[in-house]
Structure formats: C-alpha cells, structure tokens
Scaffold this active site. Structure first.
Site, PDB file in Angstrom:
ATOM      1  N   CYS A  71      30.165  32.983  50.015  1.00 28.42           N
ATOM      2  CA  CYS A  71      29.977  31.917  51.004  1.00 28.42           C
ATOM      3  C   CYS A  71      30.467  32.362  52.371  1.00 28.42           C
ATOM      4  O   CYS A  71      31.672  32.359  52.651  1.00 28.42           O
ATOM      5  CB  CYS A  71      30.727  30.656  50.548  1.00 28.42           C
ATOM      6  SG  CYS A  71      30.616  29.297  51.728  1.00 28.42           S
ATOM      7  N   CYS A 106      32.300  29.705  54.366  1.00 28.17           N
ATOM      8  CA  CYS A 106      33.662  29.447  53.882  1.00 28.17           C
ATOM      9  C   CYS A 106      34.627  30.534  54.353  1.00 28.17           C
ATOM     10  O   CYS A 106      35.769  30.246  54.721  1.00 28.17           O
ATOM     11  CB  CYS A 106      33.693  29.408  52.352  1.00 28.17           C
ATOM     12  SG  CYS A 106      32.485  28.318  51.591  1.00 28.17           S
ATOM     13  N   ASP A 107      34.168  31.793  54.314  1.00 27.90           N
ATOM     14  CA  ASP A 107      35.093  32.913  54.453  1.00 27.90           C
ATOM     15  C   ASP A 107      34.830  33.835  55.635  1.00 27.90           C
ATOM     16  O   ASP A 107      35.611  34.768  55.871  1.00 27.90           O
ATOM     17  CB  ASP A 107      35.062  33.755  53.164  1.00 27.90           C
ATOM     18  CG  ASP A 107      35.453  32.943  51.943  1.00 27.90           C
ATOM     19  OD1 ASP A 107      36.328  32.077  52.069  1.00 27.90           O
ATOM     20  OD2 ASP A 107      34.872  33.180  50.865  1.00 27.90           O
TER      21      ASP A 107
END
Length: 309
Positions: free
Chosen positions: A136, A139-140
């Site tokens: 992701c 997300c990261d």
C-alpha cells in the site's frame, strides 16, 4: 442479536455499502458488518478516483466510501465495525458469529467480503513486511522520502502506486515480468511520462534482501535466466488480488481461483438465500462502479427472495 434479521451483509466497500443503501430503502433493516480493519474495502487505500461517475474533478477513495457509508446509515442500515468469523449458511435460517462472539440469525445474507492483496510468494516477503515490503503506497509511501523503491506489477494498480510514490521517493523502479503492460493506456502513458519512474522489463523478483530491514532485491531476467541484485529501500507489491472467500469455501460453489460463483447475471449463489457481489465474484472488471452495481443487484435479488418467503 437473538432476533432473526431479514438481511445481514458481510463486508463493505462499494458493493456492501450500496447493497445496504438499497436494502435499507426497501425497509429490510439490514445489518452490515463492515470489518474491523478493512471497513470501506480497497478504496480506503486509494488516492484520487477519477472514473467514478458523478465526480468530474475526481474524489478521494476514503471520502467516497465515507459518503456511501453515511448514505446507508441515513436510510436505516445498522453498521457494525467488526468481522464475521464464522458462517453456517445452509438451512432456511443462516447463523453468523462475529469477532465479539455475538451470534446472529438471518433469513438472507449478502456476501461482499471483497479481495486482498496478492503476494509474490518469495522467501523473505512476509518476514520483511513492514520493514521495507508493502502492499500500500498510500499507507507507507511517506516513509521512503528521498529513497529508491521498487514496484512490482504491470496493471493499473502498479501504475497508480508508482506515480504516487514519486511524491516521496527519489526514484521508482517499476519491475515487470513481461515486455508490455496490461494497464489501461491512460495509466501506462502517465507512468511512462513521469521522469522519476524507470521501467525494468522481462524481470521477476525472486527474493527480498536484508536482515532486519530490506536492503535490496534479487532479480531474474525472464528471457535469459540471468540473476542479479539491486539496492532498494522499499518494495511495493501490486500484482493483483485474491478473493476473501476463506469463510465460505466448502459451503458455497467457488471457481478454481476462489471467487464465489453466481447464477448467470444474478447475484444468487448455489445456496438459497445467499447472494454475493463485488470483488468477491468479479475477476474481470474489478472497478468501484461495477462493484457498486453488483451490490445494487444483490440487494434487489435479496429483496425479491425475502418477498417470496
């Protein structure tokens, strides 16, 4: 929770929330289990959605899901942020158990569990998950500011991940096992026009290198078989999805890949009173709008079923 509900919807996302909207407006008082971690589905990890009808300027994935959620709640759907952990779907009354130990009974069930990220299946992929390996970018991506990262894949998801990561990374290397992309033309052209993206063709990742944190990748040329290694700080895997059908495999007919089978163009499964929609049944289109459409179908199919019983 000891009452017998008309309808329980398992899963959320465009399919589950749309099913809840239609079922609630039909006064079926649906209970929707939207998931404890995965509430909202895959679009919660998506940035701008440009192709959902009605949003000419685009809409952020989480915002779209929040709007659908509020709409379902407005019409009377009961939303529970928990997971269903067990289902007994045979018989006239379906019995479901949630993660808190509550047991629900329902006359009809709509399955909308969606799909999960597919793993490459290489030795150190899981071990270094969260230590350089991710599924992701939204997300990261922030953690890889000014670092060189790799993206594996050749579809729209891989193109979107790569483009997004250029906001943070110094360079994004897109690794694909073939010599051409399966992504849509517009997404492929956008990635190829980005000066921070490098394409590495005919190459597969055979291992992730590093002890406590990822330091690089072991690669193999799919044409010559030659192996090499290259330093990277991060690996983003974008090679597709697998259906979240593990709770119903063995109870409901599924295809060889684990997608739930439905009758013709309906959402009916082989079990009376159980319907399925969204990415759980669709390995062809896999779009937010098609998932929402099948959620609508599932609600209408379940409404018709309940009216006849």
């Amino acid at each position: 929770m000891s009452d017998i509900h008309e309808l329980v919807i398992v899963g959320s996302g465009p399919a589950g929330y749309t099913a809840a909207i239609y079922a609630a407006r039909a006064e079926l008082s649906p209970v929707i289990y939207e998931g404890s971690v995965t509430a909202g589905g895959a679009l919660m990890n998506t940035t701008e959605v440009e192709n959902f009808p009605g949003f000419p300027e685009g809409v952020m994935g989480p915002d779209l899901m929040e709007n659908l959620r509020k709409q379902a709640e407005k019409f009377g759907a009961k939303l529970i942020t928990d997971d269903i952990v067990d289902m007994k779907l045979d018989g006239d009354i379906k019995v479901l158990t949630d993660g808190s130990g509550n047991v629900l009974k329902a006359k009809a069930v709509i399955l909308a569990m969606g799909s999960a990220y597919k793993e490459i299946g290489i030795p150190n992929e899981k071990r270094l998950s969260g230590h350089g390996v991710s599924w992701c970018a939204t997300c990261d991506g922030f953690f890889f500011r000014e670092k060189e990262v790799a993206v594996v894949g050749g579809g729209d998801s891989a193109m979107e991940e790569a483009n997004f990561l250029t906001r943070f990374a110094s360079k994004v290397v897109l690794i694909h096992r073939r010599d051409s992309l399966r992504a849509s033309k517009i997404m492929a052209e956008r990635a190829m026009a980005n000066p921070k993206i490098e394409f590495v063709w005919n190459t597969e990742v055979i291992d992730v290198l590093g002890d406590t944190n990822m330091t690089g990748l072991q690669l193999r040329n799919t044409v010559t078989g030659e192996e090499s290694s290259r330093d990277f700080s991060g690996l983003f895997v974008a090679i597709g999805h697998v259906p979240r059908s593990e709770l119903v495999v063995g109870q409901i007919s599924c295809d060889a890949e684990g997608y739930v089978s439905v009758e013709g163009r309906s959402t009916r499964t082989n079990i009376t009173g159980v319907f399925a929609c969204g990415d759980l049944v669709d390995h062809t289109y896999r779009q937010a709008i098609t998932a929402a459409g099948s959620g609508c179908q599932a609600a209408l199919d379940s409404e018709k079923f309940l009216a006849g019983h």
